[in-house]
Design a protein around this motif. Structure first.
Motif, PDB file in Angstrom:
ATOM      1  N   ASN A  25       0.799  -1.212   0.000  1.00 58.01           N
ATOM      2  CA  ASN A  25       0.000   0.000   0.000  1.00 58.01           C
ATOM      3  C   ASN A  25       0.840   1.275   0.000  1.00 58.01           C
ATOM      4  OD1 ASN A  25      -2.981  -0.935   0.383  1.00 58.01           O
ATOM      5  ND2 ASN A  25      -1.791  -2.220   1.783  1.00 58.01           N
ATOM      6  N   ASN A  26       2.144   1.123  -0.262  1.00 59.26           N
ATOM      7  CA  ASN A  26       3.052   2.273  -0.337  1.00 59.26           C
ATOM      8  C   ASN A  26       2.985   3.139   0.917  1.00 59.26           C
ATOM      9  OD1 ASN A  26       3.991   1.748  -3.073  1.00 59.26           O
ATOM     10  ND2 ASN A  26       1.961   2.419  -3.756  1.00 59.26           N
ATOM     11  N   LEU A  27       2.915   2.480   2.067  1.00 57.13           N
ATOM     12  CA  LEU A  27       2.851   3.179   3.343  1.00 57.13           C
ATOM     13  C   LEU A  27       4.217   3.188   4.013  1.00 57.13           C
ATOM     14  CD1 LEU A  27      -0.516   1.743   4.718  1.00 57.13           C
ATOM     15  CD2 LEU A  27      -0.095   4.087   3.955  1.00 57.13           C
ATOM     16  N   PRO A  28       4.525   4.229   4.765  1.00 54.40           N
ATOM     17  CA  PRO A  28       5.812   4.275   5.481  1.00 54.40           C
ATOM     18  C   PRO A  28       5.843   3.254   6.606  1.00 54.40           C
ATOM     19  CG  PRO A  28       4.418   6.114   6.126  1.00 54.40           C
ATOM     20  CD  PRO A  28       3.709   5.437   4.990  1.00 54.40           C
ATOM     21  N   PRO A  29       7.014   3.019   7.207  1.00 51.25           N
ATOM     22  CA  PRO A  29       7.115   2.044   8.301  1.00 51.25           C
ATOM     23  C   PRO A  29       6.158   2.370   9.445  1.00 51.25           C
ATOM     24  CG  PRO A  29       9.292   2.681   7.534  1.00 51.25           C
ATOM     25  CD  PRO A  29       8.319   3.597   6.853  1.00 51.25           C
ATOM     26  N   MET A  30       5.724   1.338  10.128  1.00 53.22           N
ATOM     27  CA  MET A  30       4.849   1.479  11.282  1.00 53.22           C
ATOM     28  C   MET A  30       5.385   0.605  12.404  1.00 53.22           C
ATOM     29  SD  MET A  30       0.708   0.919  11.532  1.00 53.22           S
ATOM     30  CE  MET A  30       0.709  -0.860  11.437  1.00 53.22           C
ATOM     31  N   LYS A  31       5.225   1.042  13.631  1.00 54.96           N
ATOM     32  CA  LYS A  31       5.744   0.286  14.767  1.00 54.96           C
ATOM     33  C   LYS A  31       4.977  -1.020  14.957  1.00 54.96           C
ATOM     34  CE  LYS A  31       5.277   3.785  17.645  1.00 54.96           C
ATOM     35  NZ  LYS A  31       5.092   4.948  16.747  1.00 54.96           N
ATOM     36  N   TYR A  32       5.715  -2.074  15.255  1.00 56.55           N
ATOM     37  CA  TYR A  32       5.121  -3.370  15.604  1.00 56.55           C
ATOM     38  C   TYR A  32       5.834  -3.884  16.852  1.00 56.55           C
ATOM     39  CZ  TYR A  32       3.743  -8.235  15.677  1.00 56.55           C
ATOM     40  OH  TYR A  32       3.256  -9.451  16.086  1.00 56.55           O
ATOM     41  N   ARG A  33       5.062  -4.449  17.779  1.00 59.88           N
ATOM     42  CA  ARG A  33       5.628  -5.020  19.001  1.00 59.88           C
ATOM     43  C   ARG A  33       4.990  -6.379  19.277  1.00 59.88           C
ATOM     44  NH1 ARG A  33       8.569  -1.578  17.938  1.00 59.88           N
ATOM     45  NH2 ARG A  33       9.268   0.208  19.193  1.00 59.88           N
ATOM     46  N   HIS A  34       5.758  -7.257  19.912  1.00 57.53           N
ATOM     47  CA  HIS A  34       5.203  -8.533  20.353  1.00 57.53           C
ATOM     48  C   HIS A  34       4.298  -8.259  21.547  1.00 57.53           C
ATOM     49  CE1 HIS A  34       5.153 -12.926  20.948  1.00 57.53           C
ATOM     50  NE2 HIS A  34       5.103 -12.629  22.227  1.00 57.53           N
ATOM     51  N   GLY A  35       3.034  -8.664  21.434  1.00 54.26           N
ATOM     52  CA  GLY A  35       2.080  -8.410  22.499  1.00 54.26           C
ATOM     53  C   GLY A  35       1.355  -9.676  22.903  1.00 54.26           C
ATOM     54  N   ASP A  36       1.779 -10.272  23.986  1.00 54.84           N
ATOM     55  CA  ASP A  36       1.156 -11.485  24.515  1.00 54.84           C
ATOM     56  C   ASP A  36       0.740 -11.170  25.939  1.00 54.84           C
ATOM     57  OD1 ASP A  36       0.387 -13.970  25.388  1.00 54.84           O
ATOM     58  OD2 ASP A  36       2.093 -15.028  24.521  1.00 54.84           O
ATOM     59  N   TRP A  37      -0.582 -11.128  26.201  1.00 51.93           N
ATOM     60  CA  TRP A  37      -1.026 -10.691  27.520  1.00 51.93           C
ATOM     61  C   TRP A  37      -0.963 -11.777  28.578  1.00 51.93           C
ATOM     62  CZ3 TRP A  37      -4.259  -9.757  23.189  1.00 51.93           C
ATOM     63  CH2 TRP A  37      -5.199 -10.747  22.911  1.00 51.93           C
ATOM     64  N   ARG A  38      -0.552 -12.987  28.203  1.00 44.42           N
ATOM     65  CA  ARG A  38      -0.337 -14.013  29.219  1.00 44.42           C
ATOM     66  C   ARG A  38       0.904 -13.670  30.047  1.00 44.42           C
ATOM     67  NH1 ARG A  38      -0.011 -18.796  25.058  1.00 44.42           N
ATOM     68  NH2 ARG A  38       1.360 -17.182  24.230  1.00 44.42           N
ATOM     69  N   LEU A  39       1.025 -14.267  31.217  1.00 43.17           N
ATOM     70  CA  LEU A  39       2.125 -13.920  32.117  1.00 43.17           C
ATOM     71  C   LEU A  39       3.439 -14.543  31.691  1.00 43.17           C
ATOM     72  CD1 LEU A  39       0.338 -14.176  35.590  1.00 43.17           C
ATOM     73  CD2 LEU A  39       0.737 -12.153  34.177  1.00 43.17           C
ATOM     74  N   ALA A  40       3.403 -15.646  30.927  1.00 43.48           N
ATOM     75  CA  ALA A  40       4.643 -16.297  30.507  1.00 43.48           C
ATOM     76  C   ALA A  40       5.434 -15.352  29.609  1.00 43.48           C
ATOM     77  CB  ALA A  40       4.339 -17.590  29.764  1.00 43.48           C
ATOM     78  N   PRO A  41       6.712 -15.080  29.927  1.00 46.17           N
ATOM     79  CA  PRO A  41       7.493 -14.142  29.111  1.00 46.17           C
ATOM     80  C   PRO A  41       7.839 -14.744  27.751  1.00 46.17           C
ATOM     81  CG  PRO A  41       8.886 -15.159  30.771  1.00 46.17           C
ATOM     82  CD  PRO A  41       7.484 -15.601  31.070  1.00 46.17           C
ATOM     83  N   PRO A  42       7.769 -13.944  26.678  1.00 44.44           N
ATOM     84  CA  PRO A  42       8.151 -14.425  25.355  1.00 44.44           C
ATOM     85  C   PRO A  42       9.653 -14.451  25.211  1.00 44.44           C
ATOM     86  CG  PRO A  42       7.582 -12.127  25.245  1.00 44.44           C
ATOM     87  CD  PRO A  42       7.348 -12.560  26.668  1.00 44.44           C
ATOM     88  N   SER A  96      13.348 -13.399  24.572  1.00 42.83           N
ATOM     89  CA  SER A  96      13.899 -12.080  24.848  1.00 42.83           C
ATOM     90  C   SER A  96      14.287 -11.319  23.583  1.00 42.83           C
ATOM     91  CB  SER A  96      15.121 -12.219  25.759  1.00 42.83           C
ATOM     92  OG  SER A  96      16.106 -13.033  25.141  1.00 42.83           O
ATOM     93  N   THR A  97      14.357 -12.019  22.445  1.00 45.40           N
ATOM     94  CA  THR A  97      14.746 -11.348  21.209  1.00 45.40           C
ATOM     95  C   THR A  97      13.605 -10.528  20.615  1.00 45.40           C
ATOM     96  OG1 THR A  97      14.187 -13.332  19.951  1.00 45.40           O
ATOM     97  CG2 THR A  97      16.478 -13.087  20.636  1.00 45.40           C
ATOM     98  N   ARG A  98      12.398 -10.682  21.114  1.00 45.52           N
ATOM     99  CA  ARG A  98      11.261  -9.967  20.548  1.00 45.52           C
ATOM    100  C   ARG A  98      11.096  -8.606  21.226  1.00 45.52           C
ATOM    101  NH1 ARG A  98       8.373 -13.668  17.582  1.00 45.52           N
ATOM    102  NH2 ARG A  98       8.712 -15.843  18.109  1.00 45.52           N
ATOM    103  N   ALA A  99      10.805  -7.582  20.422  1.00 45.70           N
ATOM    104  CA  ALA A  99      10.506  -6.257  20.961  1.00 45.70           C
ATOM    105  C   ALA A  99       9.101  -6.286  21.553  1.00 45.70           C
ATOM    106  CB  ALA A  99      10.604  -5.208  19.861  1.00 45.70           C
ATOM    107  N   LEU A 100       8.987  -5.948  22.821  1.00 48.43           N
ATOM    108  CA  LEU A 100       7.722  -6.074  23.531  1.00 48.43           C
ATOM    109  C   LEU A 100       6.953  -4.759  23.535  1.00 48.43           C
ATOM    110  CD1 LEU A 100       8.967  -8.026  26.684  1.00 48.43           C
ATOM    111  CD2 LEU A 100       8.200  -8.937  24.488  1.00 48.43           C
TER     112      LEU A 100
END
Length: 226
Positions: free
Chosen positions: A116-133, A135-139
């Motif tokens: 869609n010829n759009l500029p970059p947009m922020k993306y984050r790993h979002g898991d609402w469970r308590l278990a941590p994802p 560590s390499t993922r941006a939270l």
């Protein structure tokens, strides 16, 4: 794509230019050669769900298209899947962050931005469970003025992980939009959000079928925390 098939869909949302969305071909697609989805607790049956466009997501995108852009507001979409609502908000000039726990959501978002010829947009790993994802993922971090999501209440959440996650990332005076297709877990979620200090307003969504879209029944849940 290796291990699964995709398609391109042209999506019309009133208020913005049409979007081209790369999605999975159908619900039969599955590929997890590195076991990433397995490690995150995503089964083969639920693996394709992130990569499909859903009616509630279209309703959320339509609502985002109607919202005026407010300078300085930060907006977070949780459980974004293909992030249609985030793409609409981003196209309008909002400060959007999309988030999901699926290992392929970021790659699909990147490709749909390109299509869609759009500029970059922020993306984050979002898991609402308590278990941590891993560590390499941006939270997901920080606070947001608007938190949005669609069809998030499809399974029981007795420990209120979702409401807790929202509460931790909602700024003072924040608003939360959840589009829900009349799931049975809605009353429990409403109570959990009340425990987090949110008041709630409910709007019935009852759309008749048109030449462009199917009928839809659900609710727009709006929560506010003063």
């Amino acid at each position: 794509m290796p291990g699964y098939q995709v398609k391109l869909e042209h999506i019309a949302v009133e208020g913005v230019d049409d979007l081209v969305i790369r999605s999975l071909l159908d619900r039969q697609q599955f590929s997890d050669p590195q076991g990433e989805a397995h490690d995150l607790g995503i089964s083969s049956a639920t693996w394709p769900l992130f990569g499909l466009l859903w009616p509630s997501g279209a309703e959320l995108a339509a609502r985002m298209a109607q919202r005026p852009v407010i300078a300085g507001n930060r907006i977070l979409e949780i459980g974004c899947g293909l992030a249609l609502a985030s793409l609409v908000g981003h196209r309008l000039g909002n400060d959007m962050t999309a988030s999901d726990c699926h290992p392929l959501a970021a790659a699909f978002l990147l490709e749909n931005l390109r299509l869609n010829n759009l500029p970059p947009m922020k993306y984050r790993h979002g898991d609402w469970r308590l278990a941590p994802p891993p560590s390499t993922r941006a939270l997901v971090h920080g606070f947001f003025d608007l938190i949005i999501g669609s069809d998030l209440l499809y399974e029981r959440d007795d420990d209120a992980h979702l409401a807790g996650f929202i509460g931790r990332h909602a700024a003072v005076g924040a608003e939360v939009w959840i589009v829900d297709p009349n799931r049975s877990n809605r009353p429990a979620f409403n109570r959990q959000m009340a425990n987090e200090g949110f008041s709630m307003q409910e709007e019935k969504l009852d759309r008749l079928a048109t030449a462009q879209s199917a009928a839809y029944k659900g609710r727009m849940l709006t929560y506010r925390r003063d």
